[in-house]
Design a protein around this motif. Structure first.
Motif, PDB file in Angstrom:
ATOM      1  N   ARG A 110       0.709  -1.185  -0.258  1.00  0.00           N
ATOM      2  CA  ARG A 110       0.001  -0.139  -0.019  1.00  0.00           C
ATOM      3  C   ARG A 110       0.845   1.302  -0.038  1.00  0.00           C
ATOM      4  O   ARG A 110       0.578   2.319  -0.509  1.00  0.00           O
ATOM      5  N   ASP A 111       2.089   1.023   0.736  1.00  0.00           N
ATOM      6  CA  ASP A 111       2.940   2.496   0.781  1.00  0.00           C
ATOM      7  C   ASP A 111       3.504   2.822  -0.571  1.00  0.00           C
ATOM      8  O   ASP A 111       3.663   3.596  -0.798  1.00  0.00           O
ATOM      9  N   ALA A 112       3.982   1.394  -1.067  1.00  0.00           N
ATOM     10  CA  ALA A 112       4.658   1.499  -2.377  1.00  0.00           C
ATOM     11  C   ALA A 112       3.587   2.090  -3.552  1.00  0.00           C
ATOM     12  O   ALA A 112       4.081   3.017  -4.299  1.00  0.00           O
ATOM     13  N   ALA A 113       2.249   1.680  -3.362  1.00  0.00           N
ATOM     14  CA  ALA A 113       1.307   2.064  -4.364  1.00  0.00           C
ATOM     15  C   ALA A 113       1.213   3.702  -4.225  1.00  0.00           C
ATOM     16  O   ALA A 113       0.995   4.458  -5.232  1.00  0.00           O
ATOM     17  N   LEU A 114       1.114   4.102  -3.076  1.00  0.00           N
ATOM     18  CA  LEU A 114       0.888   5.316  -2.674  1.00  0.00           C
ATOM     19  C   LEU A 114       2.143   6.193  -3.070  1.00  0.00           C
ATOM     20  O   LEU A 114       1.933   7.404  -3.877  1.00  0.00           O
ATOM     21  N   PHE A 115       3.322   5.809  -2.936  1.00  0.00           N
ATOM     22  CA  PHE A 115       4.554   6.387  -3.455  1.00  0.00           C
ATOM     23  C   PHE A 115       4.469   6.446  -4.957  1.00  0.00           C
ATOM     24  O   PHE A 115       4.611   7.616  -5.536  1.00  0.00           O
ATOM     25  N   LEU A 116       4.160   5.506  -5.696  1.00  0.00           N
ATOM     26  CA  LEU A 116       4.128   5.538  -7.275  1.00  0.00           C
ATOM     27  C   LEU A 116       3.259   6.603  -7.450  1.00  0.00           C
ATOM     28  O   LEU A 116       3.396   7.199  -8.454  1.00  0.00           O
ATOM     29  N   ALA A 117       1.984   6.517  -7.056  1.00  0.00           N
ATOM     30  CA  ALA A 117       0.923   7.559  -7.376  1.00  0.00           C
ATOM     31  C   ALA A 117       1.309   8.926  -7.149  1.00  0.00           C
ATOM     32  O   ALA A 117       0.881   9.582  -8.013  1.00  0.00           O
ATOM     33  N   VAL A 156       4.498  10.046  -7.059  1.00  0.00           N
ATOM     34  CA  VAL A 156       5.812  10.245  -7.856  1.00  0.00           C
ATOM     35  C   VAL A 156       5.520  10.167  -9.624  1.00  0.00           C
ATOM     36  O   VAL A 156       5.967  10.860 -10.309  1.00  0.00           O
ATOM     37  N   ALA A 157       4.476   9.111  -9.878  1.00  0.00           N
ATOM     38  CA  ALA A 157       4.201   8.989 -11.271  1.00  0.00           C
ATOM     39  C   ALA A 157       4.071  10.315 -12.124  1.00  0.00           C
ATOM     40  O   ALA A 157       4.724  10.433 -13.013  1.00  0.00           O
ATOM     41  N   PRO A 158       3.258  11.428 -11.743  1.00  0.00           N
ATOM     42  CA  PRO A 158       3.146  12.447 -12.511  1.00  0.00           C
ATOM     43  C   PRO A 158       4.296  13.311 -12.895  1.00  0.00           C
ATOM     44  O   PRO A 158       4.621  13.496 -14.119  1.00  0.00           O
ATOM     45  N   ASN A 159       5.193  13.347 -11.769  1.00  0.00           N
ATOM     46  CA  ASN A 159       6.411  14.180 -12.082  1.00  0.00           C
ATOM     47  C   ASN A 159       7.477  13.284 -12.957  1.00  0.00           C
ATOM     48  O   ASN A 159       8.141  13.659 -13.750  1.00  0.00           O
ATOM     49  N   LEU A 160       7.107  11.908 -12.542  1.00  0.00           N
ATOM     50  CA  LEU A 160       8.105  11.244 -13.584  1.00  0.00           C
ATOM     51  C   LEU A 160       7.870  11.076 -14.880  1.00  0.00           C
ATOM     52  O   LEU A 160       8.869  11.062 -16.013  1.00  0.00           O
ATOM     53  N   VAL A 161       6.527  10.832 -15.196  1.00  0.00           N
ATOM     54  CA  VAL A 161       6.199  11.049 -16.440  1.00  0.00           C
ATOM     55  C   VAL A 161       6.559  12.247 -17.153  1.00  0.00           C
ATOM     56  O   VAL A 161       6.941  12.200 -18.313  1.00  0.00           O
ATOM     57  N   ALA A 162       6.434  13.289 -16.432  1.00  0.00           N
ATOM     58  CA  ALA A 162       6.572  14.647 -16.904  1.00  0.00           C
ATOM     59  C   ALA A 162       8.176  14.934 -17.270  1.00  0.00           C
ATOM     60  O   ALA A 162       8.601  15.525 -18.380  1.00  0.00           O
ATOM     61  N   ILE A 163       8.955  14.211 -16.651  1.00  0.00           N
ATOM     62  CA  ILE A 163      10.281  14.506 -16.791  1.00  0.00           C
ATOM     63  C   ILE A 163      10.643  13.472 -18.043  1.00  0.00           C
ATOM     64  O   ILE A 163      11.543  13.955 -19.113  1.00  0.00           O
TER      65      ILE A 163
END
Length: 307
Positions: free
Chosen positions: A20-27, A29-36
């Motif tokens: 659950r913590d990993a899923a929250l972290f990815l959720a 981080v994902a927008p910034n990571l995709v933008a980069i």
């Protein structure tokens, strides 16, 4: 046994919590990571690929030419002049803004009257768009009506044609860019100086250290992390300067004030040689990566030495 049983019961709960913590972290981080990835890494990789092709925006697909664009650049005498211009423009503007910023920041930290107004005026150039700064300095450097004419007339000399002669055009854009960045560096240095430990200065003052001695032996060493940060960001920013060059000189006369960033624009959007422009941009990227790596390594060695 009871402890093992309890640990086994906890393990599924712990695994679910971890997932659950990993899923929250990815959720998060994902927008910034995709933008980069989409707006930074992909264009860089695509540009490197274009540097091995020949394209003019008209043909439907680029034509593979290998290292031909790089060979043309490194055998062109004008490219050597552009590299030298980039080195001078970047080096002088970065070093000049840091030296001026430290001196002005130290002066503002002395709590002179109207310090708040002086801070605002010092930071104002950084808030102006590059096009506005370029236009302002065009008026200042005007040899017939500008401030430059009046200053040179005080010593009985005539103002040079700053932006229209090859001897002065590079220095004109360097002065304008240094002035624009000086406000940002001044505020950063001023804030850092206020955070320096006062007890060290008081002890040094009791030992008779004042003025230049304090600045040289106390302030400068303590500000080394800040100057390291400003040097890295300054090199990256100066190497990509475009708007001031476009407004003031257009890279001319000839190539006298052309830098790598201006060359990329000129090759791509004036000559429509996308392959050559991409090769120049790739060379600029490699130079910035090397300079940043060297600066980081030097900074790490200094930190290890001081510790």
């Amino acid at each position: 046994m009871r402890a093992r049983t309890e640990q086994r019961r906890r393990s599924p709960q712990r695994r679910r919590r971890t997932r659950r913590d990993a899923a929250l972290f990815l959720a998060l981080v994902a927008p910034n990571l995709v933008a980069i990835l989409v707006f930074s890494y992909y264009p860089s990789l695509y540009n490197i690929g274009l540097s091995f092709t020949e394209w003019d925006f008209v043909e439907p697909t680029p034509e593979w030419v290998g290292l031909e664009n790089y060979q043309d650049l490194f055998t062109d005498p004008a490219f050597g002049q552009v590299l030298l211009n980039t080195l001078i423009f970047t080096g002088v503007s970065v070093v000049g803004s840091i030296i001026g910023g430290i001196l002005l920041g130290s002066l503002l930290a002395t709590k002179l009257p109207l310090t708040g107004f002086a801070q605002t005026m010092a930071f104002a150039p950084h808030m102006l768009p590059g096009a506005a700064v370029g236009t302002l300095w065009l008026f200042i450097f005007d040899p017939n009506y500008g401030l430059s004419r009046w200053l040179f007339s005080l010593v009985g000399a005539s103002s040079p044609a700053w932006t229209t002669t090859s001897d002065w055009s590079l220095w004109a854009i360097t002065i304008a860019y240094t002035w624009q960045r000086l406000g940002f560096v001044t505020v950063i240095c001023y804030t850092a100086i206020l955070d320096l430990p006062r007890d060290i200065y008081e002890a040094a003052a009791l030992d008779g250290a004042h003025g230049w001695t304090l600045l040289r032996h106390m302030t400068l060493p303590l500000l080394s992390p800040i100057t390291f940060f400003l040097s890295i960001t300054g090199v990256i920013s100066a190497a990509q300067a475009f708007d001031i060059i476009s407004i003031m000189t257009g890279g001319g006369p000839g190539n006298s004030s052309s830098t790598l960033s201006w060359m990329v624009y000129e090759e791509a959007f004036q000559k429509f040689d996308i392959g050559s422009a991409s090769a120049a941009a790739t060379i600029l990227l490699v130079i910035l990566l090397i300079l940043t790596f060297v600066q980081v390594r030097v900074g790490e060695k200094k930190v290890n030495y001081d510790s």
